[in-house]
Write a protein that holds these residues in place. Structure first.
Motif, PDB file in Angstrom:
ATOM      1  N   ASP A  68       0.787  -1.267  -0.184  1.00 49.34           N
ATOM      2  CA  ASP A  68      -0.019   0.026  -0.044  1.00 49.34           C
ATOM      3  C   ASP A  68       0.818   1.295  -0.091  1.00 49.34           C
ATOM      4  OD1 ASP A  68      -2.223  -1.771   0.175  1.00 49.34           O
ATOM      5  OD2 ASP A  68      -1.956  -2.059   2.313  1.00 49.34           O
ATOM      6  N   CYS A  70       2.143   3.628  -2.353  1.00 49.79           N
ATOM      7  CA  CYS A  70       1.784   4.033  -3.919  1.00 49.79           C
ATOM      8  C   CYS A  70       2.166   5.117  -4.588  1.00 49.79           C
ATOM      9  CB  CYS A  70       0.288   3.994  -3.948  1.00 49.79           C
ATOM     10  SG  CYS A  70      -0.824   2.774  -3.082  1.00 49.79           S
ATOM     11  N   PRO A  73      -1.288   7.303  -4.340  1.00 49.84           N
ATOM     12  CA  PRO A  73      -2.533   6.782  -3.511  1.00 49.84           C
ATOM     13  C   PRO A  73      -3.941   7.331  -3.782  1.00 49.84           C
ATOM     14  CG  PRO A  73      -0.499   8.067  -2.265  1.00 49.84           C
ATOM     15  CD  PRO A  73      -0.580   8.431  -3.867  1.00 49.84           C
ATOM     16  N   ASP A  86      -3.846   3.273   1.128  1.00 50.38           N
ATOM     17  CA  ASP A  86      -2.864   3.537   0.581  1.00 50.38           C
ATOM     18  C   ASP A  86      -2.029   4.836   1.409  1.00 50.38           C
ATOM     19  OD1 ASP A  86      -3.709   2.080  -1.232  1.00 50.38           O
ATOM     20  OD2 ASP A  86      -4.087   3.625  -2.685  1.00 50.38           O
ATOM     21  N   GLU A  94       5.889   0.094  -5.117  1.00 55.85           N
ATOM     22  CA  GLU A  94       5.122  -1.009  -5.667  1.00 55.85           C
ATOM     23  C   GLU A  94       5.544  -2.079  -6.362  1.00 55.85           C
ATOM     24  OE1 GLU A  94       1.763   0.764  -7.867  1.00 55.85           O
ATOM     25  OE2 GLU A  94       2.199   2.807  -6.904  1.00 55.85           O
ATOM     26  N   CYS A 441      -2.647  -0.709  -4.386  1.00 55.30           N
ATOM     27  CA  CYS A 441      -2.374   0.744  -5.104  1.00 55.30           C
ATOM     28  C   CYS A 441      -3.444   0.675  -6.173  1.00 55.30           C
ATOM     29  CB  CYS A 441      -1.015   0.950  -5.416  1.00 55.30           C
ATOM     30  SG  CYS A 441       0.235   1.159  -3.910  1.00 55.30           S
TER      31      CYS A 441
END
Lengths: 554, 123
Positions: A68, A70, A73, A86, A94, A441
């Motif tokens: 999470d 990202c 986000p 996120d 990621e 994500c």
């Protein structure tokens, strides 16, 4: 919602009662803690780090350390009302999550080439190569089930129990001119199966010639015509009326019908019957999906009805069943085989990668075998409700390349306890694998995480189960007959090719002569501008029921 | 009953040195709802959603005025999930002197359901 357990509840009570004792001893105290004069306030929590990790070949940090984080986000909640987890991260983080998650959960994690995630500028490209390149014995990709989709799409599809349409599923023999769209089957109590003046709107095998005045066979030369055809075939909303010119099987004439779309949910048990034969009653069930929770009650009711009819054999039509809930497959198998054959036996054990040991690396739970469930589990049948069984030593299964996954688990699970499988039709799809779709994500990733094996520890059927008289040299041969899908008779009609062959095999032990196969794969996946609907609808073609088309030459 | 009935006596023993509070406490008993109207079910689902760490949940079949077992349904499947291991999660509705509780079978965790009226289930 605060979570507690009984222990915690009662400990709280005990502590409350004990508090005066503590006070009497001079301990405790309370009130706000005041920092000494001149001290600094506590530092704020550190901001999320964007420092990218460094790749060391063969060394993996826990996937949870990258989850999470990202590049972009999300904020707010998803369509199910759950908050997005996120935090600000980077594309590299990621990719590092994908790498570690693959290493922890992918079935063939030791066959993935470890490349520096930082060298990939597209997470989907990076994910695409996080898989084995091994082939099956027949030369197909061993892992042909590696894909992802935007999480928004994933959530939309899992929250749409019904979709607008007429309750018809088409089979596409050709999706380029001259196009050939036929009716594969219809849903009960739907516009497609309605009877108007003694005529079923869309019997199986009916060919669609025109829609709203545009030829489906040769039209579509303009975008307007293509739109007309697509909107007619796959109406996006309920309540839309469209006119079809159709031609029935064996008829030289045509007829015109008007269908109005509705929200249609797939019936797990499409139809069933009890067939009288000189050697006893034979049950027939067209079971099309294990996916909706209603499938539990639907198949239990069908089997109970056949039990009441005292059938001595069962023809289970799984030709279009792409799978779904493994637990319902286990229940169905119990209802076929009965107590004695299944008691204490494993229906399916999930095998994860070697590093996982006896733990499901996705959930962290102990990897316990899936038993032959003999009661309702609470999907749609009350938990604990006893299931009735037919106690059969054999079952006839009608199959095509659309017979996939949980449907194949039924075949494999029953073979594991020596219930005889007689396979009538075509090679099954060959998917002994499963996965736990996982979001990170905004993209939901599907990677094979387990193989299902039966009581005999067998699960190697990635080239499918194959009727014994097939010339196909791969896959797992089982008793039965190669028979092409028959669009000239309704499903459940004793003259329909697969059902007729099953009844004949039961009576005589012989198979019909093998006839040349007609491919139905056609060009549905073509990118030609004259194709219809591309892959936009679940209603067109069995090739979309499974994740890959494993149809083989006879 | 799982870990719960075994937990209570231990805790009562711990408390003996300080008070006799446990002497009159009921053991947890399987319970059913007095009523299962929309408001009650909404309240129950809210507690279950919290227990499942989800925004909302659906529950499986069963008359909770007659049956103490509650099945919380998993999220639905997409067509691509051909071999899903999803299962409902079972909770038992229980009652003691303190009120109603939901007990998650697989973990034995309990969740108080304040505001709902339960009664002991008929055996």
């Amino acid at each position: 919602m605060a979570k507690s357990n009984v222990g915690v509840v009662w400990v709280a009570a005990v502590m409350a009662l004990s508090a005066p004792l503590l006070g009497a001893c001079g301990g405790g105290g309370g009130g706000t803690t005041v920092p000494p004069v001149g001290s600094l306030p506590p530092p704020p929590p550190p901001p999320p780090t964007n420092n990218n990790p460094t790749w060391t070949k063969g060394t993996f940090e826990a996937a949870s350390s990258f989850k999470d984080q990202c590049e972009s986000p999300r904020s707010g909640v998803d369509i199910e009302g759950n908050s997005f987890p996120d935090t600000q991260g980077t594309l590299v983080r990621e990719n590092f999550w994908l790498r570690s998650w693959t290493n922890e959960t992918y079935l063939w994690n030791d066959q993935v080439t470890d490349q520096d995630p930082a060298t990939f500028t597209d997470r989907l490209q990076y994910f695409a190569q996080l898989k084995t390149v091994a082939l099956t014995a027949s030369g197909e990709d061993l892992d042909d089930f590696h894909f992802s989709e935007p999480t928004t799409s994933f959530l939309e599809r899992r929250n749409s129990a019904a979709s607008s349409g007429y309750g018809v599923r088409f089979v596409v023999f050709s999706n380029t001119v001259p196009r050939d769209f036929r009716v594969q089957y219809t849903e009960p109590n739907s516009p497609a199966s309605a009877v108007i003046s003694g005529q079923v709107n869309l019997p199986r095998g009916t060919k669609i010639l025109e829609i709203d005045g545009v030829s489906l066979v040769n039209g579509g030369s303009t975008q307007a015509e293509l739109d007309t055809l697509n909107n007619g075939l796959f109406p996006p909303t309920a309540g839309a009326s469209h006119t079809f010119l159709v031609q029935d099987v064996g008829s030289a004439s045509t007829r015109s019908i008007t269908l109005t779309s509705a929200d249609i949910a797939q019936a797990p048990v499409n139809r069933m019957s009890t067939i009288d034969t000189p050697t006893g009653k034979v049950g027939y069930i067209l079971f099309n999906t294990f996916s909706p929770f209603e499938s539990e009650q639907a198949i239990a009711n069908a089997m109970a009805a056949l039990d009441s009819d005292n059938v001595t054999d069962l023809v289970l039509d799984l030709r279009y069943n792409g799978g779904g809930l493994l637990a319902v497959a286990a229940q169905l198998s119990y209802m076929i085989a009965g107590d004695t054959r299944t008691n204490g036996k494993t229906f399916e054990l999930l095998q994860f990668n070697a590093a996982a040991g006896n733990v499901n690396p996705v959930t962290g739970a102990t990897n316990s075998p899936v038993p032959f469930h003999n009661t309702g589990l609470g999907f749609s049948l009350a938990n604990g409700t006893p299931l009735q069984s037919l106690d059969l030593p054999r079952v006839y299964i009608l199959s095509t390349g659309g017979t996939c996954s949980a449907s194949e688990a039924v075949i494999n699970g029953l073979r594991g306890i020596d219930v005889e499988i007689i396979l009538i039709g075509d090679v099954t799809c060959g998917k002994p694998y499963g996965f736990f779709p996982t979001d990170n994500c905004g993209e939901t990733f599907f990677t094979i995480q387990f193989r299902g094996v039966n009581e005999k520890n067998f699960g190697d059927y990635s080239d499918g189960f194959v009727p014994n008289n097939s010339s196909f040299g791969f896959g797992v041969k089982v008793s039965g007959c190669v028979v092409p899908d028959d669009f000239t008779h309704e499903l459940g009609d004793v003259n329909e090719g697969l059902l007729a062959a099953a009844l004949n095999f039961r009576a005589t032990g012989t198979c019909p002569a093998i006839v040349p196969k007609v491919s139905v794969k056609a060009s549905v996946q073509s990118s030609s501008k004259t194709t219809i609907a591309e892959v936009e609808s679940d209603q067109a073609g069995a090739v979309f029921d499974s994740n890959r088309d494993m149809r083989m030459p006879y | 009953m799982t870990v719960l009935s075994k937990t209570l006596p231990v805790l009562c023993l711990l408390a003996l040195g300080t008070a006799s509070a446990c002497q009159t406490t009921d053991v947890l008993m399987p319970a059913v709802l007095e009523v299962a109207d929309d408001d009650t079910m909404a309240m129950l689902k809210q507690v279950l959603a919290g227990a499942m760490d989800r925004a909302s949940v659906d529950i499986g079949p069963g008359d909770l005025t007659q049956n103490s077992v509650i099945s919380v349904l998993p999220p639905g499947l997409t067509p691509l999930e051909g071999r899903s291991t999803a299962l409902p999660v079972q909770f038992d509705l229980m009652l003691d002197a303190g009120g109603c509780y939901l007990v998650r079978r697989e973990t034995s965790q309990t969740y108080p359901v304040d505001g709902l009226t339960c009664r002991v289930a008929q055996q």
